[in-house]
Design a protein around this motif. Structure first.
Motif, PDB file in Angstrom:
ATOM      1  N   LEU A 270       0.849  -1.190   0.000  1.00 46.28           N
ATOM      2  CA  LEU A 270       0.000   0.000   0.000  1.00 46.28           C
ATOM      3  C   LEU A 270       0.885   1.240   0.000  1.00 46.28           C
ATOM      4  CD1 LEU A 270      -2.583   1.697   0.490  1.00 46.28           C
ATOM      5  CD2 LEU A 270      -2.383   1.108   2.926  1.00 46.28           C
ATOM      6  N   ALA A 271       0.756   2.074  -1.040  1.00 48.68           N
ATOM      7  CA  ALA A 271       1.513   3.329  -1.135  1.00 48.68           C
ATOM      8  C   ALA A 271       0.619   4.464  -0.654  1.00 48.68           C
ATOM      9  CB  ALA A 271       1.964   3.573  -2.573  1.00 48.68           C
ATOM     10  N   LEU A 272       1.016   5.099   0.432  1.00 48.20           N
ATOM     11  CA  LEU A 272       0.244   6.169   1.055  1.00 48.20           C
ATOM     12  C   LEU A 272       0.898   7.519   0.833  1.00 48.20           C
ATOM     13  CD1 LEU A 272      -0.406   4.330   4.420  1.00 48.20           C
ATOM     14  CD2 LEU A 272      -2.215   5.050   2.857  1.00 48.20           C
ATOM     15  N   SER A 273       0.105   8.573   0.888  1.00 48.15           N
ATOM     16  CA  SER A 273       0.643   9.930   0.881  1.00 48.15           C
ATOM     17  C   SER A 273       0.618  10.485   2.294  1.00 48.15           C
ATOM     18  CB  SER A 273      -0.186  10.839  -0.032  1.00 48.15           C
ATOM     19  OG  SER A 273       0.223  12.196   0.141  1.00 48.15           O
ATOM     20  N   SER A 274       1.765  10.931   2.763  1.00 46.84           N
ATOM     21  CA  SER A 274       1.831  11.606   4.058  1.00 46.84           C
ATOM     22  C   SER A 274       1.919  13.119   3.875  1.00 46.84           C
ATOM     23  CB  SER A 274       3.022  11.097   4.870  1.00 46.84           C
ATOM     24  OG  SER A 274       4.250  11.295   4.167  1.00 46.84           O
ATOM     25  N   CYS A 275       1.456  13.601   2.702  1.00 48.33           N
ATOM     26  CA  CYS A 275       1.560  15.019   2.354  1.00 48.33           C
ATOM     27  C   CYS A 275       0.213  15.732   2.370  1.00 48.33           C
ATOM     28  CB  CYS A 275       2.208  15.174   0.977  1.00 48.33           C
ATOM     29  SG  CYS A 275       3.921  14.626   0.906  1.00 48.33           S
ATOM     30  N   HIS A 276      -0.770  15.192   3.079  1.00 50.35           N
ATOM     31  CA  HIS A 276      -2.059  15.875   3.179  1.00 50.35           C
ATOM     32  C   HIS A 276      -1.886  17.181   3.949  1.00 50.35           C
ATOM     33  CE1 HIS A 276      -6.143  16.909   3.786  1.00 50.35           C
ATOM     34  NE2 HIS A 276      -6.195  16.541   5.063  1.00 50.35           N
ATOM     35  N   GLY A 277      -2.219  18.297   3.309  1.00 48.35           N
ATOM     36  CA  GLY A 277      -2.070  19.602   3.944  1.00 48.35           C
ATOM     37  C   GLY A 277      -0.641  20.046   4.120  1.00 48.35           C
TER      38      GLY A 277
ATOM     39  N   ALA B  95       4.436  19.595   8.824  1.00 47.00           N
ATOM     40  CA  ALA B  95       4.094  18.301   9.414  1.00 47.00           C
ATOM     41  C   ALA B  95       3.508  17.363   8.374  1.00 47.00           C
ATOM     42  CB  ALA B  95       3.105  18.496  10.563  1.00 47.00           C
ATOM     43  N   GLY B  96       3.856  16.085   8.489  1.00 45.97           N
ATOM     44  CA  GLY B  96       3.257  15.081   7.619  1.00 45.97           C
ATOM     45  C   GLY B  96       1.896  14.673   8.138  1.00 45.97           C
ATOM     46  N   ARG B  97       0.957  14.439   7.236  1.00 46.66           N
ATOM     47  CA  ARG B  97      -0.378  13.972   7.605  1.00 46.66           C
ATOM     48  C   ARG B  97      -0.929  13.075   6.512  1.00 46.66           C
ATOM     49  NH1 ARG B  97      -4.804  18.118   8.826  1.00 46.66           N
ATOM     50  NH2 ARG B  97      -3.796  19.336   7.166  1.00 46.66           N
ATOM     51  N   MET B  98      -1.865  12.220   6.896  1.00 46.43           N
ATOM     52  CA  MET B  98      -2.598  11.404   5.933  1.00 46.43           C
ATOM     53  C   MET B  98      -4.067  11.789   5.992  1.00 46.43           C
ATOM     54  SD  MET B  98      -0.854   7.677   6.470  1.00 46.43           S
ATOM     55  CE  MET B  98       0.930   7.470   6.229  1.00 46.43           C
ATOM     56  N   HIS B  99      -4.704  11.857   4.843  1.00 43.59           N
ATOM     57  CA  HIS B  99      -6.120  12.196   4.836  1.00 43.59           C
ATOM     58  C   HIS B  99      -6.896  11.047   5.465  1.00 43.59           C
ATOM     59  CE1 HIS B  99     -10.137  13.233   3.463  1.00 43.59           C
ATOM     60  NE2 HIS B  99      -9.674  14.451   3.168  1.00 43.59           N
ATOM     61  N   PRO B 100      -7.772  11.312   6.434  1.00 48.56           N
ATOM     62  CA  PRO B 100      -8.472  10.222   7.137  1.00 48.56           C
ATOM     63  C   PRO B 100      -9.322   9.359   6.219  1.00 48.56           C
ATOM     64  CG  PRO B 100      -9.390  12.379   7.729  1.00 48.56           C
ATOM     65  CD  PRO B 100      -8.127  12.627   6.992  1.00 48.56           C
ATOM     66  N   THR B 101      -9.938   9.958   5.193  1.00 45.01           N
ATOM     67  CA  THR B 101     -10.752   9.167   4.275  1.00 45.01           C
ATOM     68  C   THR B 101      -9.884   8.234   3.443  1.00 45.01           C
ATOM     69  OG1 THR B 101     -12.421  10.924   4.147  1.00 45.01           O
ATOM     70  CG2 THR B 101     -12.423   9.273   2.383  1.00 45.01           C
ATOM     71  N   ALA B 102      -8.740   8.746   2.989  1.00 46.95           N
ATOM     72  CA  ALA B 102      -7.811   7.905   2.228  1.00 46.95           C
ATOM     73  C   ALA B 102      -7.318   6.748   3.085  1.00 46.95           C
ATOM     74  CB  ALA B 102      -6.631   8.739   1.727  1.00 46.95           C
ATOM     75  N   LEU B 103      -6.985   7.035   4.328  1.00 47.61           N
ATOM     76  CA  LEU B 103      -6.488   5.996   5.224  1.00 47.61           C
ATOM     77  C   LEU B 103      -7.575   4.964   5.508  1.00 47.61           C
ATOM     78  CD1 LEU B 103      -4.017   5.114   6.821  1.00 47.61           C
ATOM     79  CD2 LEU B 103      -4.821   6.511   8.726  1.00 47.61           C
ATOM     80  N   ALA B 104      -8.800   5.429   5.728  1.00 48.32           N
ATOM     81  CA  ALA B 104      -9.906   4.508   6.014  1.00 48.32           C
ATOM     82  C   ALA B 104     -10.211   3.611   4.819  1.00 48.32           C
ATOM     83  CB  ALA B 104     -11.145   5.297   6.413  1.00 48.32           C
ATOM     84  N   GLU B 105     -10.238   4.193   3.605  1.00 47.59           N
ATOM     85  CA  GLU B 105     -10.527   3.404   2.418  1.00 47.59           C
ATOM     86  C   GLU B 105      -9.399   2.421   2.125  1.00 47.59           C
ATOM     87  OE1 GLU B 105     -12.409   1.814  -0.903  1.00 47.59           O
ATOM     88  OE2 GLU B 105     -13.154   2.938   0.844  1.00 47.59           O
ATOM     89  N   ALA B 106      -8.152   2.863   2.319  1.00 46.06           N
ATOM     90  CA  ALA B 106      -7.021   1.959   2.124  1.00 46.06           C
ATOM     91  C   ALA B 106      -7.083   0.813   3.127  1.00 46.06           C
ATOM     92  CB  ALA B 106      -5.708   2.729   2.273  1.00 46.06           C
ATOM     93  N   ARG B 107      -7.415   1.150   4.367  1.00 41.73           N
ATOM     94  CA  ARG B 107      -7.555   0.109   5.401  1.00 41.73           C
ATOM     95  C   ARG B 107      -8.636  -0.896   5.004  1.00 41.73           C
ATOM     96  NH1 ARG B 107      -9.017  -3.399   7.750  1.00 41.73           N
ATOM     97  NH2 ARG B 107      -9.227  -3.844   9.989  1.00 41.73           N
ATOM     98  N   ARG B 108      -9.728  -0.429   4.433  1.00 40.50           N
ATOM     99  CA  ARG B 108     -10.795  -1.332   3.998  1.00 40.50           C
ATOM    100  C   ARG B 108     -10.328  -2.247   2.875  1.00 40.50           C
ATOM    101  NH1 ARG B 108     -14.496  -2.033   0.232  1.00 40.50           N
ATOM    102  NH2 ARG B 108     -13.743  -0.264  -0.986  1.00 40.50           N
ATOM    103  N   GLN B 109      -9.591  -1.689   1.918  1.00 36.84           N
ATOM    104  CA  GLN B 109      -9.146  -2.477   0.776  1.00 36.84           C
ATOM    105  C   GLN B 109      -8.047  -3.471   1.129  1.00 36.84           C
ATOM    106  OE1 GLN B 109      -8.424  -0.325  -2.890  1.00 36.84           O
ATOM    107  NE2 GLN B 109     -10.040   1.161  -2.455  1.00 36.84           N
ATOM    108  N   LEU B 110      -7.396  -3.276   2.268  1.00 33.33           N
ATOM    109  CA  LEU B 110      -6.407  -4.254   2.712  1.00 33.33           C
ATOM    110  C   LEU B 110      -7.029  -5.633   2.895  1.00 33.33           C
ATOM    111  CD1 LEU B 110      -4.406  -2.216   5.390  1.00 33.33           C
ATOM    112  CD2 LEU B 110      -3.452  -3.191   3.296  1.00 33.33           C
TER     113      LEU B 110
END
Length: 486
Positions: A199-206, A213-228
């Motif tokens: 899973l390739a994530l972006s830690s560049c939200h905002g 500061a690095g951040r992940m968009h909560p919706t992206a993280l939740a959807e990625a978690r679901r697809q795992l």
């Protein structure tokens, strides 16, 4: 099964003394060859993860800034293409790329924000400060100017990763795209041969130069978690990659809150990889949200190309080789470092971990959340074949099913595709040893059409053909013999 992942990060070049792509790729290829002769040699890398910062970036006030960021983007693209060509026979799907903070275009950030006049009233100033510290605040603080800015054009602000998105589409030749919508900024790379999903994530939200500061968009993280938990990934080793590191000193703010790791562990992710901190490190993060005794192993890579002013004190340039044993659920992180002083022509050698005084450190992996059911792989292949048949992609069906011809249902699908494809050589290759009259007729027709003597010999000696009393097969046999006699 043992395999290795080449982990590169922070490709941003030292602009005062750039590494040419030709040398950089050659130096990596040479070093991987040298590593293969070590006593504890890992397998040759089966894939590569590039965890962000593909370009250095450009000051928004720089002359010809657009031209320069274009040059850096082309330079990064050419490096990635060259790397895929040299290490993976041109298979770009084996190179995973994701964005870092240097890939954010500062000029687009400035085009999307406006200066906020500092209120003279103390209450209004306090309210502004309170707004600044709210989650997902649109305010930015410039230490250089000691002034607040506010994001007023969110569509323009989202375009700060447009250059990276263009590189992404070009590198994967349109097969993948990188969305500029933060909630869609993740991607999956599945490697069936290694039984690995990454899973390739972006830690560049905002993230921008005013909000580091690095951040992940909560919706992206939740959807990625679901697809795992997709059935196709059941029983595989799950890994994730992002850019920012997970801790920093008291004067630093450009790192990522590590609490998201608990969600990844809960989803079965056993290995994480990142860059940003410009030094190699390996540690475990334990699961704290339930009774499961799971963990995630975190490996960070040093910078491949940063200049002296960007390197961490005492940490030279470097990269990692992550060795995995899927069956034993163990791994080994190999550290490689730049061992010369010529920044434009690096030479790589072993780097040593302080805690082991060796060039590697061993680790254990948490097992997949569930075992892979018997027959799942063939079921998934058949579902893909069914979609390809529906779309008339006969070549795709044949290529997909060619390694599963022992299964009777696979042979039926492949038979239909071969009928439509009308490729006698593919028919001869896949239908050798026909099992029924239809297969024997199609195969015999292909043999007669090609006139291949070896295929003719095998067909005429085939037990099914010899025993057949079908008129169609007897006619084909007679035709083949008559043609051979001429």
């Amino acid at each position: 099964m043992r395999y290795s992942i080449l982990h590169l990060s922070d490709l941003h070049r030292d602009l005062a003394d750039e590494v040419p792509n030709v040398w950089l790729i050659d130096s990596l290829v040479r070093d991987l060859e040298a590593v293969s002769h070590d006593e504890a040699a890992p397998p040759r890398p089966a894939l590569c993860v590039v965890s962000g910062d593909l370009v250095y970036g450009v000051s928004p006030n720089a002359a010809d800034g657009d031209k320069e960021i274009g040059r850096q983007t082309v330079q990064a693209l050419e490096f990635l293409v060259g790397l895929a060509d040299r290490l993976f026979a041109g298979d770009r799907e084996k190179v995973v790329i994701l964005p870092g903070n240097h890939d954010v275009t500062y000029k687009r950030v400035l085009e999307s924000i406006a200066l906020v006049p500092m209120p003279t009233d103390s209450g209004e100033r306090a309210a502004l400060v309170a707004e600044f510290f709210k989650p997902n605040s649109a305010l930015r603080w410039s230490w250089r100017e000691l002034a607040f800015y506010r994001v007023i054009d969110h569509a323009k602000y989202s375009e700060r990763l447009a250059e990276f998105a263009g590189l992404y589409a070009d590198f994967y030749q349109g097969r993948r795209r990188y969305s500029l919508q933060p909630e869609e900024q993740f991607d999956f790379f599945d490697f069936p041969d290694q039984k690995l999903s990454l899973l390739a994530l972006s830690s560049c939200h905002g993230n921008d130069p005013m909000q580091r500061a690095g951040r992940m968009h909560p919706t992206a993280l939740a959807e990625a978690r679901r697809q795992l938990s997709a059935s196709s990934r059941t029983g595989w080793l799950l890994a994730a990659a992002w850019h920012h590191n997970l801790a920093g000193g008291p004067s630093q703010d450009d790192y990522l809150d590590s609490s998201f790791l608990q969600l990844l562990i809960d989803g079965g992710v056993a290995l994480g990889m990142h860059g940003h901190q410009h030094r190699t490190e390996c540690f475990d993060e334990r699961y704290r949200l339930g009774p499961e005794k799971r963990k995630i192993v975190i490996a960070s890579a040093a910078s491949l190309c940063a200049g002296p002013t960007n390197l961490s004190p005492g940490a030279p340039r470097g990269y990692n080789i992550v060795e995995i044993d899927n069956e034993a659920l163990t791994g080994r992180l190999h550290q490689r470092q730049m061992v010369n002083l010529q920044f434009s022509t690096p030479v790589w050698g072993p780097g040593y971990f302080f805690d082991t005084n060796r060039t590697y450190v061993d680790f254990e992996l948490s097992p997949p959340l569930a075992s892979r059911p018997n027959g799942l792989d063939l079921q998934l292949v058949m579902e893909s074949a069914d979609r390809l048949l529906g779309g008339g992609d006969w070549i795709g069906v044949v290529n997909l099913l060619s390694e599963h011809m022992e299964d009777s249902l696979v042979r039926k699908y492949c038979f239909r595709a071969l009928q439509e494809l009308d490729d006698p050589f593919a028919t001869i290759k896949l239908l050798s040893g026909p099992r029924d009259i239809s297969e024997a007729v199609l195969l015999g027709t292909a043999v007669a059409e090609t006139g291949d003597s070896e295929a003719r010999r095998r067909y005429l000696a085939d037990p099914f053909v010899l025993a057949s009393t079908d008129a169609s097969i007897e006619h084909i046999v007679s035709s083949i013999k008559a043609r051979a006699a001429k």
